[in-house]
Design a protein around this motif. Sequence first.
Motif, PDB file in Angstrom:
ATOM      1  N   LEU A  49       0.817  -1.219   0.000  1.00  0.00           N
ATOM      2  CA  LEU A  49       0.000   0.000   0.000  1.00  0.00           C
ATOM      3  C   LEU A  49       0.845   1.261   0.000  1.00  0.00           C
ATOM      4  CD1 LEU A  49      -0.559   1.789   2.864  1.00  0.00           C
ATOM      5  CD2 LEU A  49      -1.490  -0.388   3.570  1.00  0.00           C
ATOM      6  N   GLU A  50       2.060   1.197   0.550  1.00  0.00           N
ATOM      7  CA  GLU A  50       2.935   2.377   0.570  1.00  0.00           C
ATOM      8  C   GLU A  50       3.382   2.781  -0.832  1.00  0.00           C
ATOM      9  OE1 GLU A  50       3.715   4.391   2.920  1.00  0.00           O
ATOM     10  OE2 GLU A  50       2.823   3.314   4.603  1.00  0.00           O
ATOM     11  N   PHE A  51       3.291   1.859  -1.774  1.00  0.00           N
ATOM     12  CA  PHE A  51       3.741   2.128  -3.144  1.00  0.00           C
ATOM     13  C   PHE A  51       2.758   3.008  -3.907  1.00  0.00           C
ATOM     14  CE2 PHE A  51       3.993   1.037  -7.673  1.00  0.00           C
ATOM     15  CZ  PHE A  51       5.347   1.126  -7.914  1.00  0.00           C
ATOM     16  N   TYR A  52       1.480   2.968  -3.569  1.00  0.00           N
ATOM     17  CA  TYR A  52       0.427   3.564  -4.386  1.00  0.00           C
ATOM     18  C   TYR A  52      -0.055   4.895  -3.802  1.00  0.00           C
ATOM     19  CZ  TYR A  52       0.514  -0.999  -6.555  1.00  0.00           C
ATOM     20  OH  TYR A  52       0.927  -2.128  -7.207  1.00  0.00           O
ATOM     21  N   SER A  53      -0.054   5.921  -4.644  1.00  0.00           N
ATOM     22  CA  SER A  53      -0.311   7.282  -4.167  1.00  0.00           C
ATOM     23  C   SER A  53      -1.755   7.520  -3.740  1.00  0.00           C
ATOM     24  CB  SER A  53       0.065   8.302  -5.249  1.00  0.00           C
ATOM     25  OG  SER A  53      -0.755   8.137  -6.399  1.00  0.00           O
ATOM     26  N   MET A  54      -2.685   6.694  -4.186  1.00  0.00           N
ATOM     27  CA  MET A  54      -4.084   6.912  -3.839  1.00  0.00           C
ATOM     28  C   MET A  54      -4.475   6.273  -2.504  1.00  0.00           C
ATOM     29  SD  MET A  54      -6.056   6.504  -7.492  1.00  0.00           S
ATOM     30  CE  MET A  54      -7.645   6.974  -6.787  1.00  0.00           C
ATOM     31  N   LEU A  55      -3.587   5.507  -1.919  1.00  0.00           N
ATOM     32  CA  LEU A  55      -3.888   4.854  -0.643  1.00  0.00           C
ATOM     33  C   LEU A  55      -3.310   5.683   0.507  1.00  0.00           C
ATOM     34  CD1 LEU A  55      -3.185   1.168  -1.702  1.00  0.00           C
ATOM     35  CD2 LEU A  55      -5.418   2.243  -1.351  1.00  0.00           C
ATOM     36  N   HIS A  56      -4.120   5.917   1.520  1.00  0.00           N
ATOM     37  CA  HIS A  56      -3.747   6.825   2.609  1.00  0.00           C
ATOM     38  C   HIS A  56      -3.705   6.090   3.947  1.00  0.00           C
ATOM     39  CE1 HIS A  56      -4.549   9.918  -0.347  1.00  0.00           C
ATOM     40  NE2 HIS A  56      -5.802   9.534  -0.443  1.00  0.00           N
ATOM     41  N   ARG A  57      -2.667   6.380   4.725  1.00  0.00           N
ATOM     42  CA  ARG A  57      -2.556   5.815   6.071  1.00  0.00           C
ATOM     43  C   ARG A  57      -3.130   6.747   7.124  1.00  0.00           C
ATOM     44  NH1 ARG A  57      -1.994   2.278   8.550  1.00  0.00           N
ATOM     45  NH2 ARG A  57       0.050   1.504   9.138  1.00  0.00           N
ATOM     46  N   LYS A  58      -3.425   7.983   6.721  1.00  0.00           N
ATOM     47  CA  LYS A  58      -4.054   8.938   7.626  1.00  0.00           C
ATOM     48  C   LYS A  58      -5.362   9.417   7.002  1.00  0.00           C
ATOM     49  CE  LYS A  58       0.325  10.634   9.552  1.00  0.00           C
ATOM     50  NZ  LYS A  58       1.196  11.837   9.744  1.00  0.00           N
ATOM     51  N   PRO A  59      -6.338   9.786   7.835  1.00  0.00           N
ATOM     52  CA  PRO A  59      -7.637  10.211   7.291  1.00  0.00           C
ATOM     53  C   PRO A  59      -7.508  11.456   6.411  1.00  0.00           C
ATOM     54  CG  PRO A  59      -7.793   9.767   9.651  1.00  0.00           C
ATOM     55  CD  PRO A  59      -6.337   9.762   9.309  1.00  0.00           C
ATOM     56  N   VAL A  60      -8.269  11.482   5.335  1.00  0.00           N
ATOM     57  CA  VAL A  60      -8.408  12.689   4.518  1.00  0.00           C
ATOM     58  C   VAL A  60      -9.800  13.256   4.787  1.00  0.00           C
ATOM     59  CG1 VAL A  60      -6.796  11.936   2.739  1.00  0.00           C
ATOM     60  CG2 VAL A  60      -9.213  11.347   2.533  1.00  0.00           C
ATOM     61  N   GLY A  61     -10.069  14.430   4.223  1.00  0.00           N
ATOM     62  CA  GLY A  61     -11.354  15.060   4.461  1.00  0.00           C
ATOM     63  C   GLY A  61     -12.508  14.282   3.840  1.00  0.00           C
ATOM     64  N   LYS A  62     -13.690  14.598   4.293  1.00  0.00           N
ATOM     65  CA  LYS A  62     -14.894  13.978   3.718  1.00  0.00           C
ATOM     66  C   LYS A  62     -14.946  14.245   2.225  1.00  0.00           C
ATOM     67  CE  LYS A  62     -19.943  14.038   4.077  1.00  0.00           C
ATOM     68  NZ  LYS A  62     -21.121  14.674   4.734  1.00  0.00           N
ATOM     69  N   HIS A  63     -14.484  15.429   1.823  1.00  0.00           N
ATOM     70  CA  HIS A  63     -14.401  15.795   0.405  1.00  0.00           C
ATOM     71  C   HIS A  63     -12.930  16.064   0.088  1.00  0.00           C
ATOM     72  CE1 HIS A  63     -18.762  16.119   0.382  1.00  0.00           C
ATOM     73  NE2 HIS A  63     -18.668  16.864   1.467  1.00  0.00           N
ATOM     74  N   HIS A  64     -12.305  15.103  -0.600  1.00  0.00           N
ATOM     75  CA  HIS A  64     -10.879  15.196  -0.896  1.00  0.00           C
ATOM     76  C   HIS A  64     -10.693  15.883  -2.247  1.00  0.00           C
ATOM     77  CE1 HIS A  64      -6.690  14.388  -0.584  1.00  0.00           C
ATOM     78  NE2 HIS A  64      -6.653  13.475  -1.550  1.00  0.00           N
ATOM     79  N   VAL A  65     -10.184  17.104  -2.226  1.00  0.00           N
ATOM     80  CA  VAL A  65     -10.025  17.922  -3.424  1.00  0.00           C
ATOM     81  C   VAL A  65      -8.625  17.706  -3.992  1.00  0.00           C
ATOM     82  CG1 VAL A  65     -10.015  20.276  -4.346  1.00  0.00           C
ATOM     83  CG2 VAL A  65     -11.623  19.642  -2.510  1.00  0.00           C
ATOM     84  N   GLN A  66      -8.561  17.239  -5.241  1.00  0.00           N
ATOM     85  CA  GLN A  66      -7.286  16.988  -5.901  1.00  0.00           C
ATOM     86  C   GLN A  66      -7.199  17.854  -7.157  1.00  0.00           C
ATOM     87  OE1 GLN A  66      -8.001  12.633  -6.174  1.00  0.00           O
ATOM     88  NE2 GLN A  66      -6.058  12.426  -5.090  1.00  0.00           N
ATOM     89  N   ILE A  67      -6.189  18.692  -7.210  1.00  0.00           N
ATOM     90  CA  ILE A  67      -6.017  19.615  -8.337  1.00  0.00           C
ATOM     91  C   ILE A  67      -4.765  19.227  -9.113  1.00  0.00           C
ATOM     92  CG2 ILE A  67      -5.584  22.016  -9.001  1.00  0.00           C
ATOM     93  CD1 ILE A  67      -7.264  22.866  -6.619  1.00  0.00           C
ATOM     94  N   CYS A  68      -4.938  19.043 -10.408  1.00  0.00           N
ATOM     95  CA  CYS A  68      -3.827  18.658 -11.274  1.00  0.00           C
ATOM     96  C   CYS A  68      -3.028  19.898 -11.692  1.00  0.00           C
ATOM     97  CB  CYS A  68      -4.360  17.942 -12.512  1.00  0.00           C
ATOM     98  SG  CYS A  68      -3.063  17.510 -13.706  1.00  0.00           S
TER      99      CYS A  68
END
Length: 604
Positions: A62-81
């Motif tokens: 899981l540490e290899f993949y950028s979309m997997l998180h070990r800490k909580p993210v917000g209810k609405h996770h905003v990702q800007i390219c």
Amino acid sequence: MELSSTLAAKFEQLQSLYPVKRSALIPMLMYAQDEYAFISDELIEEIARRLDLNTVQVEETLEFYSMLHRKPVGKHHVQICTNVACMLRGGYELLEHAKKRLEIGHKETTPDGVFSLEEVECIGACTGAPAMQVNYDFYENLTTRGFDRLIEEIDKGRRPEPVPVITGALHERNNLETPLISKRFGIQNSHKIDVALSLGAYQALDKALKQMAPEQVIDEVKKSNLRGRGGAGFPTGMKWSFVPKDSPKPKYVICNADESEPGTCKDRPLMEMDPHQLIEGIIIAGRAINAHQGFIYIRGEYRYVLDIVDAAIAEAYSRGYLGKNILGTGFDFDLLIHTGAGAYECGEESALMESLEGKRGNPRIKPPFPAVVGLYGCPTIINNVETLSAVPSIILEGGEAYANRGTPRNGGTRLLCVSGHVNKPGIYEIPLGMNMKKFIEEVAGGIRGGKKLKAVIPGGSSCPLFKADETDIAMDYDTIAKAGSMLGSGGMVVIDEGTCMVDMARRIMQFYAHESCGWCVPCREGTAWLRKMLERFHAGLGRTEDIDLIGELSKNMLGRTFCPLGDAAAMPTISIVAKFRNEFEDHLHGKCTYKSAEDLIASR
């Protein structure tokens, strides 16, 4: 750990789908994160127990993949390219505005836990730049005002309507286009099987199963001069012919739908609007090599597309186009869709197989090649979405007719996604061999704002760039290669005269340094050092000797890595330094002609 009934049922289903149980690991992690917002120690232990793994095996994966998180993210996770296509259309300005509007920085969460923010690499929305995702919802062609409206809607507990189909895929057809695999784009409900059948879906499969032997299918694909549309351009029929006929092991077909080359977004609409064409192509490929199992490996960001394809697969089973005794011919074929979790490296075929087996996406040493030793150690062919989507047309109209749509050794049509500084960014299907300059001016509408063309990335960010005076050239694999670049994955990025090419080199290297898996020292160390040097140079802190050092470091990466990522990072950098050296020399004076000091700080 006690799971919800929904998640427990999903886990049990995933565990039963694969020949090897560990293959369910990454999809299980993704579904668990969807429910709990992060991967906890308890979840790791539960998943490890179910898959007969130890917790270290789960953690290292899981540490290899950028979309997997070990800490909580917000209810609405905003990702800007902010990758190249979005950068050219205001991605950095949008990110800075988002930081101020949400009062948080990169990978931070608001105190109330409602929003989190992340600057991300390419999300496959290049023709709708600048773009962002909120959870799995796409929003494209954003302005700062549009961003504020979205946040206000979410704050009120509403879900703003996401983009249903990638911006740029639907447009008035230009008379220079040749709609073939995109012919069903824009037809209402074209992703549904009844509509697809009314438009000719599965006729090629019927022909391939009832009128052709497997060897004839391969021969027809060879005649078509179809070359891989994922980037390498290897002849497809030849690749299929490498699979040993007498192997006692199972054989597999993998569709590479991990579209993640910056500038590229053509596979997304093929899956959004015509998934049955893709499914048909995969089954025909299975028939050609006598495989009875196929997988579609889809990038994690395309979650809603996954649902569309999954529904299409279910429809195909219900109508007898998948499963046992297809069309009464005795041929059996099963198809499964598998989700990735955010890793550019998994676009490389051997890394993709490692990922599909539930491991880190590190590349394998070759030989042996996948056709002999592939997935689970068995003969395997891996083709891109666009490549497999072209197969039904080849079978229906014949290999020679398809080949005649292009140029010698370059058969058929190509989907090009053109982004950047053009008036009509979009996804266009053209015959191979069309003139690049003509395409930009007449199909893509020319350079916006009346500015002049400066440079073109012809096929995705890994390709060496062309200067404006080099674009009067035919767009086919051989001609582009002879001119020193690649047609690649079809991700054309057009750059106008107001762009800093040092900044462009910096942003390209930022991507490859972020995505390097670290398996090879030249790539791991080379991309990291080049990123630091280019950031320092663009900030006005470079030295004269750094210009040659950047080029030298890049050249020392070429051909020295297990997979092409090192080459992908080096080739555009070498071309930018060689063709725009004057701009590097200008930066030695501590300033950028194209950006203010504030812009430079924001872009770091």
